[in-house]
Design a protein around this motif. Sequence first.
Motif, short mmCIF file in Angstrom:
data_model
loop_
_atom_site.label_atom_id
_atom_site.label_comp_id
_atom_site.label_asym_id
_atom_site.label_seq_id
_atom_site.Cartn_x
_atom_site.Cartn_y
_atom_site.Cartn_z
N HIS A 1 1.18 -1.53 -0.40
CA HIS A 1 -0.29 0.27 -0.03
C HIS A 1 1.07 1.43 -0.01
O HIS A 1 0.12 2.23 -0.62
N SER A 2 1.80 0.92 0.54
CA SER A 2 2.85 2.37 0.49
C SER A 2 4.14 2.00 -0.05
O SER A 2 4.45 1.15 0.32
N LEU A 3 5.08 2.81 -0.44
CA LEU A 3 6.53 3.05 -0.33
C LEU A 3 7.14 2.98 0.40
O LEU A 3 8.67 3.48 1.17
N ASN A 4 6.53 3.90 1.71
CA ASN A 4 7.35 4.89 3.13
C ASN A 4 8.25 5.42 2.68
O ASN A 4 9.62 5.34 3.99
N GLY A 5 7.77 6.49 1.82
CA GLY A 5 8.76 7.48 1.90
C GLY A 5 9.82 7.35 0.64
O GLY A 5 10.82 8.61 0.36
N PHE A 6 10.57 5.64 0.22
CA PHE A 6 11.32 5.62 -1.27
C PHE A 6 11.32 7.15 -2.36
O PHE A 6 10.00 6.88 -2.97
N SER B 1 22.30 6.12 5.31
CA SER B 1 22.49 6.78 4.56
C SER B 1 20.43 6.46 4.48
O SER B 1 19.92 5.53 4.37
N TYR B 2 20.44 7.82 3.52
CA TYR B 2 19.53 7.67 2.55
C TYR B 2 19.35 7.67 1.41
O TYR B 2 20.51 6.16 0.91
N ASN B 3 18.06 7.48 0.69
CA ASN B 3 17.32 6.59 -0.15
C ASN B 3 18.82 6.94 -1.94
O ASN B 3 19.32 6.08 -2.76
N PHE B 4 19.18 8.37 -1.57
CA PHE B 4 20.36 9.03 -2.83
C PHE B 4 21.33 8.16 -2.67
O PHE B 4 22.20 8.07 -3.40
N TYR B 5 22.17 8.52 -1.53
CA TYR B 5 22.99 7.34 -1.15
C TYR B 5 22.85 6.63 -1.87
O TYR B 5 24.19 6.07 -2.51
N LEU B 6 22.14 5.84 -1.22
CA LEU B 6 22.23 3.99 -0.87
C LEU B 6 22.20 4.08 -3.21
O LEU B 6 22.71 3.20 -3.49
N VAL B 7 21.31 4.47 -3.42
CA VAL B 7 20.87 4.86 -4.81
C VAL B 7 22.80 4.52 -5.87
O VAL B 7 22.55 4.20 -6.68
N LEU B 8 22.84 5.75 -5.45
CA LEU B 8 24.25 6.04 -6.38
C LEU B 8 25.31 5.33 -6.36
O LEU B 8 25.88 4.63 -6.83
N ILE B 9 25.42 4.70 -4.63
CA ILE B 9 26.24 3.37 -4.34
C ILE B 9 25.57 2.21 -5.55
O ILE B 9 26.78 1.54 -5.68
N LEU B 10 24.35 1.50 -6.17
CA LEU B 10 24.15 0.97 -5.99
C LEU B 10 24.89 0.85 -7.18
O LEU B 10 25.01 -0.06 -8.10
N PRO C 1 17.31 -3.72 11.22
CA PRO C 1 17.96 -2.31 11.77
C PRO C 1 18.53 -1.38 10.04
O PRO C 1 19.79 -1.14 9.43
N PHE C 2 17.66 -1.30 9.60
CA PHE C 2 18.09 -0.04 8.32
C PHE C 2 16.53 1.29 8.31
O PHE C 2 15.41 0.08 9.08
N LEU C 3 17.21 2.14 7.93
CA LEU C 3 15.80 3.16 7.86
C LEU C 3 14.71 2.26 6.75
O LEU C 3 14.45 1.85 5.47
N LEU C 4 13.84 2.92 7.23
CA LEU C 4 11.88 2.66 6.89
C LEU C 4 12.21 2.82 4.64
O LEU C 4 11.58 1.96 4.46
N GLU C 5 12.77 4.38 4.14
CA GLU C 5 12.44 4.17 2.93
C GLU C 5 13.50 3.61 2.25
O GLU C 5 13.70 3.12 0.94
N ASN C 6 14.44 2.57 2.76
CA ASN C 6 15.62 2.06 2.17
C ASN C 6 15.31 0.64 2.03
O ASN C 6 16.28 -0.46 1.35
N VAL C 7 13.65 0.21 2.54
CA VAL C 7 13.63 -0.71 2.11
C VAL C 7 13.13 -1.67 0.84
O VAL C 7 14.21 -2.97 0.38
N PRO C 8 12.94 -1.12 -0.23
CA PRO C 8 12.77 -1.31 -1.64
C PRO C 8 14.91 -1.70 -1.84
O PRO C 8 14.44 -2.57 -2.83
N LEU C 9 15.77 -0.90 -1.59
CA LEU C 9 17.07 -0.77 -2.21
C LEU C 9 17.92 -1.82 -1.09
O LEU C 9 18.32 -2.93 -2.25
N ILE C 10 16.99 -2.79 0.13
CA ILE C 10 17.74 -3.88 0.43
C ILE C 10 16.81 -5.07 -0.09
O ILE C 10 17.93 -5.83 -0.40
N ALA C 11 15.86 -4.55 -1.02
CA ALA C 11 15.58 -5.97 -0.96
C ALA C 11 15.94 -5.94 -2.60
O ALA C 11 16.38 -7.35 -3.22
#
Length: 389
Positions: A122-127, A324-333, A244-254
């Motif tokens: 129902h939500s991407l939790n701020g991704f 780290s927030y979305n932008f930095y994780l996406v950049l690393i990915l 142990p990670f931020l809610l908005e980072n869940v899609p990147l963890i997946a």
Amino acid sequence: MHILYFFLFFVGAYILTYLTIPKIIGLVEHKKLMDQPNKRSSHIKITPTLGGISFFYTLIFALFFLKGWDKYDEAIYFIPGLTILFIVGLKDDLVVLSPYTKLIAQLVSILFILSNESFMIHSLNGFFGVYEIPIYVYYIVGGFMMLTIINAYNLIDGIDGLAAIVGIVILMIYTTIFYITNEYFYVLLCLTLNGCLIAFLSFNLSSSRKIFMGDTGSLIVGFIIGTLTLKFLALSPESYDSLPFLLENVPLIAISILIVPLFDTARIFTIRLANKKSPFSPDRNHTHHILIDYFKISHKQASFIIGGFNLIFVIIFILLGSSSYNFYLVLILIITVILLGYLFYRFDYSFTNIKRKIIFRNKIDIFKSEVKKGGEKLMPKTKKKRKSK
């Protein structure tokens, strides 16, 4: 009490799979349903396949006993999808099916899972600032995601041990996640399938009792992993609080959990389309093929290297995702994918040239050695002729 159930499901699945695979091998050999090697194969002798049959009936048994653990009757929704993929995978192992036939079967199987309320996102939790998503977006994104995961896992089943080891790593991570979030139905499901894969691995890596899981197994395992990923993304915000990670980072963890099959599939499809071929056309451009062809390592070594990379990458992303927030994780990915893509792109497109150069150089060396030997043979004769004059 939960620990006892965890132990029983894992050990029960392991024993059931371990004891029945030899029966499958015997039947396959008796009926001559062996996998015949071809020019793309990484094995050189005929080998029994259909090891995935053991996954199917073990999971069905487990789901019967798990039906009291599910909150939304999920167990009954797994059975139709697993059955469809089992039949299609079995037929594909015996009589090769077209990719589109398998695609339709996968879509039908996925619909059963998407229709259960437990898997609805129902939500991407701020991704990237996205919160609530419409229901039709869930069906499109969820269906595409599961379809991608099923086929990505199916594609990495190319050398001994790889699909099983990568599957074990992914299931270990999901077991931990669902244990922390108190989703015990999925913990038991992960442990059941992991018991199957560990038992299967001992045969898959064996030299005397080898068997492949085949499409029968890879489609089933990919389907379960896809469903677990969907459930991971559909957890409530309160459940994520214990992770142990931020809610908005869940899609990147997946994505990080599935990095090996997703990266290999994206790379392979890009190469095939660039060469104006069907993305489903078979070849030997997979990451695991390059490792064993270029670096001359064994199947077992390549499988453990890739599986180890998957585990390390997930751990790094979880550690980074805690701060780290979305932008930095996406950049690393993106940087990681570009670097890996470039590395294997170079191997892919220069490998043939390198191989040709090596072959050409070897031919020159052989020619020089033959000329040298011929000269050495002629030299004494020449000397003798000079003496006779």
